[in-house]
Write an enzyme that holds these catalytic residues in place. Structure first.
Site, PDB file in Angstrom:
ATOM      1  N   ASP A   1      -0.944  -4.214  11.539  1.00 33.18           N
ATOM      2  CA  ASP A   1      -0.834  -4.163  10.169  1.00 33.18           C
ATOM      3  C   ASP A   1      -2.192  -4.565   9.538  1.00 33.18           C
ATOM      4  OD1 ASP A   1       0.130  -3.625   7.494  1.00 33.18           O
ATOM      5  OD2 ASP A   1       1.497  -5.450   7.444  1.00 33.18           O
TER       6      ASP A   1
ATOM      7  N   HIS B   1       5.799 -14.674   7.594  1.00 33.42           N
ATOM      8  CA  HIS B   1       5.877 -14.328   8.907  1.00 33.42           C
ATOM      9  C   HIS B   1       4.538 -14.462   9.822  1.00 33.42           C
ATOM     10  CE1 HIS B   1       4.300 -10.771   6.436  1.00 33.42           C
ATOM     11  NE2 HIS B   1       3.478 -10.701   7.557  1.00 33.42           N
TER      12      HIS B   1
ATOM     13  N   ARG C   1      -3.915 -16.984  -1.106  1.00 39.31           N
ATOM     14  CA  ARG C   1      -2.899 -15.915  -1.879  1.00 39.31           C
ATOM     15  C   ARG C   1      -1.665 -16.283  -0.939  1.00 39.31           C
ATOM     16  NH1 ARG C   1      -2.882  -9.416  -2.054  1.00 39.31           N
ATOM     17  NH2 ARG C   1      -3.002  -9.583   0.137  1.00 39.31           N
ATOM     18  N   LEU C   2      -0.361 -16.442  -1.432  1.00 31.33           N
ATOM     19  CA  LEU C   2       0.599 -16.329  -0.723  1.00 31.33           C
ATOM     20  C   LEU C   2       1.486 -15.076  -0.336  1.00 31.33           C
ATOM     21  CD1 LEU C   2       2.357 -19.692  -2.313  1.00 31.33           C
ATOM     22  CD2 LEU C   2       1.023 -19.437  -0.192  1.00 31.33           C
ATOM     23  N   ASP C   3       0.981 -14.350   0.547  1.00 34.70           N
ATOM     24  CA  ASP C   3       1.262 -12.981   0.944  1.00 34.70           C
ATOM     25  C   ASP C   3       2.749 -12.902   1.266  1.00 34.70           C
ATOM     26  OD1 ASP C   3       0.302 -10.222   1.493  1.00 34.70           O
ATOM     27  OD2 ASP C   3       1.590 -10.631   3.108  1.00 34.70           O
TER      28      ASP C   3
ATOM     29  N   GLU D   1       2.008 -13.568  -4.370  1.00 35.66           N
ATOM     30  CA  GLU D   1       1.667 -12.254  -4.301  1.00 35.66           C
ATOM     31  C   GLU D   1       3.330 -11.906  -4.233  1.00 35.66           C
ATOM     32  OE1 GLU D   1       1.846  -8.445  -2.076  1.00 35.66           O
ATOM     33  OE2 GLU D   1       2.663 -10.285  -1.533  1.00 35.66           O
TER      34      GLU D   1
ATOM     35  N   HIS E   1      -5.304  -2.649  -0.919  1.00 38.63           N
ATOM     36  CA  HIS E   1      -5.187  -2.246   0.557  1.00 38.63           C
ATOM     37  C   HIS E   1      -4.035  -1.527   0.644  1.00 38.63           C
ATOM     38  CE1 HIS E   1      -3.511  -5.976   0.472  1.00 38.63           C
ATOM     39  NE2 HIS E   1      -2.733  -5.670   1.471  1.00 38.63           N
TER      40      HIS E   1
ATOM     41  N   VAL F   1       9.850   5.830  -5.120  1.00 34.93           N
ATOM     42  CA  VAL F   1       8.457   5.774  -5.008  1.00 34.93           C
ATOM     43  C   VAL F   1       7.968   4.285  -4.919  1.00 34.93           C
ATOM     44  CG1 VAL F   1       6.030   6.112  -5.511  1.00 34.93           C
ATOM     45  CG2 VAL F   1       7.663   7.824  -5.803  1.00 34.93           C
ATOM     46  N   HIS F   2       7.748   3.598  -3.914  1.00 35.89           N
ATOM     47  CA  HIS F   2       7.421   2.215  -3.900  1.00 35.89           C
ATOM     48  C   HIS F   2       5.796   1.940  -4.407  1.00 35.89           C
ATOM     49  CE1 HIS F   2       7.052  -1.846  -2.939  1.00 35.89           C
ATOM     50  NE2 HIS F   2       6.273  -1.750  -1.748  1.00 35.89           N
TER      51      HIS F   2
ATOM     52  N   ARG G   1      -1.739   4.167   4.377  1.00 32.33           N
ATOM     53  CA  ARG G   1      -2.367   3.273   3.674  1.00 32.33           C
ATOM     54  C   ARG G   1      -4.137   3.634   3.885  1.00 32.33           C
ATOM     55  NH1 ARG G   1       0.817  -2.093   4.656  1.00 32.33           N
ATOM     56  NH2 ARG G   1       0.746  -1.230   6.651  1.00 32.33           N
TER      57      ARG G   1
END
Length: 489
Positions: free
Chosen positions: A50, A88, A195-197, A238, A295, A343-344, A399
């Site tokens: 990822d 994660h 940033r708290l992804d 985030e 991204h 659509v996301h 992406r």
């Protein structure tokens, strides 16, 4: 530490020259006085997938990119923002590998969300899963430990089966000790913002969407905010979610991302109407980070649920597809629109989705910079990059359309483009003009074919005017002597 009200750059560690040393050289050669707000370096850690978002650890930098000393060097000239994937960690991390080797006897076994922590008997309940906001067909993966025992572990993300991204149990004291260790390392290396992804996914609770579960999420945010403050680090949660969640975050004093603005700006230029944009700006919180591109893609659902008409959104999406975009979609039927709209995100280069029209692109950036918040510019957008369809075909990852890796030679060529030079000038104006630290003014008598925004602080006054029929953009401002200056963007 106060976050600077100036423009930031977002980039991968290897996307502007190949590694962190090259990134520093590029920044110093071309952008030293441009990104005064700082640099968001997307995950530079060792990772199994990822594009960095499946980290093995935060204590090291991926050797191909450099090391923490390289981050320190960039930090001498720019504030550094990095990600912490609080939800994660990689399946290849030492922690999870030990769990697969030793099973429940592993000292790290409590790090992970085994299904018996969700359901007492460890058996997933289909009715509960149907209620969840899923990012993959099932929210768990099945592994087998060396002693032959089957373990099912929560995995919110990941395209492989089993997933490469293993969810952490944020209730575990050991996981919280791990976060403390990571923050201490960030402080040691001068990181200013974290940033708290994917923070919205950290609470798993049967009978809910298992996304931004209240009140439990607030307890976690309060705990990690106190940890960050003790390290003199600012946090940026985030959260891709319904806009009401963003408002609740803002009401509690958290920085938030403006994930609505990219769609609203895109819609403004495709429909040549500012009506929806103005409606949004009237009630929008000001303590936000703004972006147009990133991204991933331009957010649609669930971020704009309740703000957009699915039929109108389909028409806009069709235009984007005609211009070369691709889509990520919602998995859960429960979270699709009634008519099936799913659509996301719209994946694209923002320059391409505006039909590579220099004037429209600069006008879009002008809106972003005039809207209250901390503007972030993604590196592909900085260089007016186009859709990288070859990379999508090569990798099969949609992406990658907006993740082109630039060589230093490509950067040298890209910065000479008139559109990039105009963008740099606009960024510098946003950084330096004092009115942006004052009062935001939203005119009430704006025609639908135009955008007009303004700022004022003492004698510093500036106004933005865009004609959506031509995409021509003019900024008028008072100089140091009080004289009126007309700046055609």
């Amino acid at each position: 530490m106060a976050i600077k009200n100036q423009v930031q750059l977002i980039t991968y560690p290897d996307s502007m020259g190949g590694d962190l040393k090259a990134l520093r050289q590029v920044l110093h050669r071309h952008f030293l006085d441009v990104f005064k707000g700082g640099i968001h370096i997307l995950p530079p850690y060792p990772s199994s997938g990822d594009r960095g978002f499946a980290p093995l650890t935060y204590l090291e930098i991926e050797p191909r990119f450099g090391d923490w000393d390289d981050v320190n060097e960039i930090g001498k000239s720019f504030d550094i923002l990095v990600d912490l994937m609080v939800n994660h960690i990689s399946a290849q991390s030492a922690y999870f590998r030990d769990f697969l080797k030793r099973g429940r006897e592993s000292e790290y076994a409590d790090y992970f969300m085994t299904l018996d922590k969700i359901w007492e008997d460890g058996q997933p309940v289909d009715e509960h899963i149907a209620q969840m906001f899923l990012r993959r067909p099932l929210p768990y993966s099945t592994f087998r430990t060396e002693d032959g025992r089957e373990e099912r572990v929560w995995t919110t993300f990941g395209k492989s089966d089993p997933s490469e991204q293993i969810d952490l149990d944020i209730y575990s004291p050991k996981v919280r000790q791990l976060f403390e260790q990571y923050f201490a390392n960030f402080r040691k290396h001068g990181v200013k913002i974290v940033r708290l992804d994917a923070v919205g996914y950290v609470i798993k609770k049967p009978g809910t969407s298992s996304f931004f579960v209240e009140p439990e999420i607030w307890d976690f945010l309060e705990w990690i905010s106190a940890l960050a403050r003790s390290m003199d680090i600012e946090l940026l949660p985030e959260v891709h979610a319904h806009y009401e969640i963003q408002i609740r975050l803002a009401e509690r004093g958290y920085w938030i991302y403006d994930f609505i603005l990219p769609y609203r700006v895109l819609e403004t230029f495709i429909n040549r109407s500012s009506t929806a944009l103005y409606s949004y700006l009237k009630g929008r919180p000001e303590k936000q980070f703004t972006m147009l591109d990133c991204h991933d893609g331009v957010p649609v659902k669930p971020d704009l649920d309740g703000l957009i008409d699915p039929k109108e959104a389909r028409a806009l999406v069709d235009v984007c597809l005609e211009r070369g975009s691709n889509l990520s979609l919602i998995y859960s039927d429960k979270h699709k629109a009634e008519d099936g709209f799913d659509v996301h995100q719209i994946r694209c280069s923002y320059y391409s989705v505006l039909d590579c029209n220099d004037d429209a692109y600069l006008a879009a950036r002008a809106i972003q910079f005039f809207v209250p918040g901390i503007p972030q510019v993604y590196y592909v957008g900085l260089l007016a990059g186009k859709n990288d369809t070859e990379r999508v075909a090569e990798t099969g990852e949609g992406r990658e359309i907006n993740r082109h890796n630039y060589t230093t030679e490509e950067i040298e060529e890209a910065v000479l483009q008139p559109v990039v030079q105009r963008l740099i000038k606009l960024i510098q104006f946003r950084n330096e003009y004092e009115a942006f630290n004052g009062e935001f003014i939203l005119p009430t008598d704006c025609a639908s074919h135009e955008v007009r925004l303004a700022w004022r602080k003492d004698r510093s006054v500036c106004s933005l005017a865009i004609d959506l029929r031509t995409s021509k953009t003019v900024i008028e401002y008072a100089d140091d002597n009080g004289a009126n200056v007309r700046y055609e963007v």
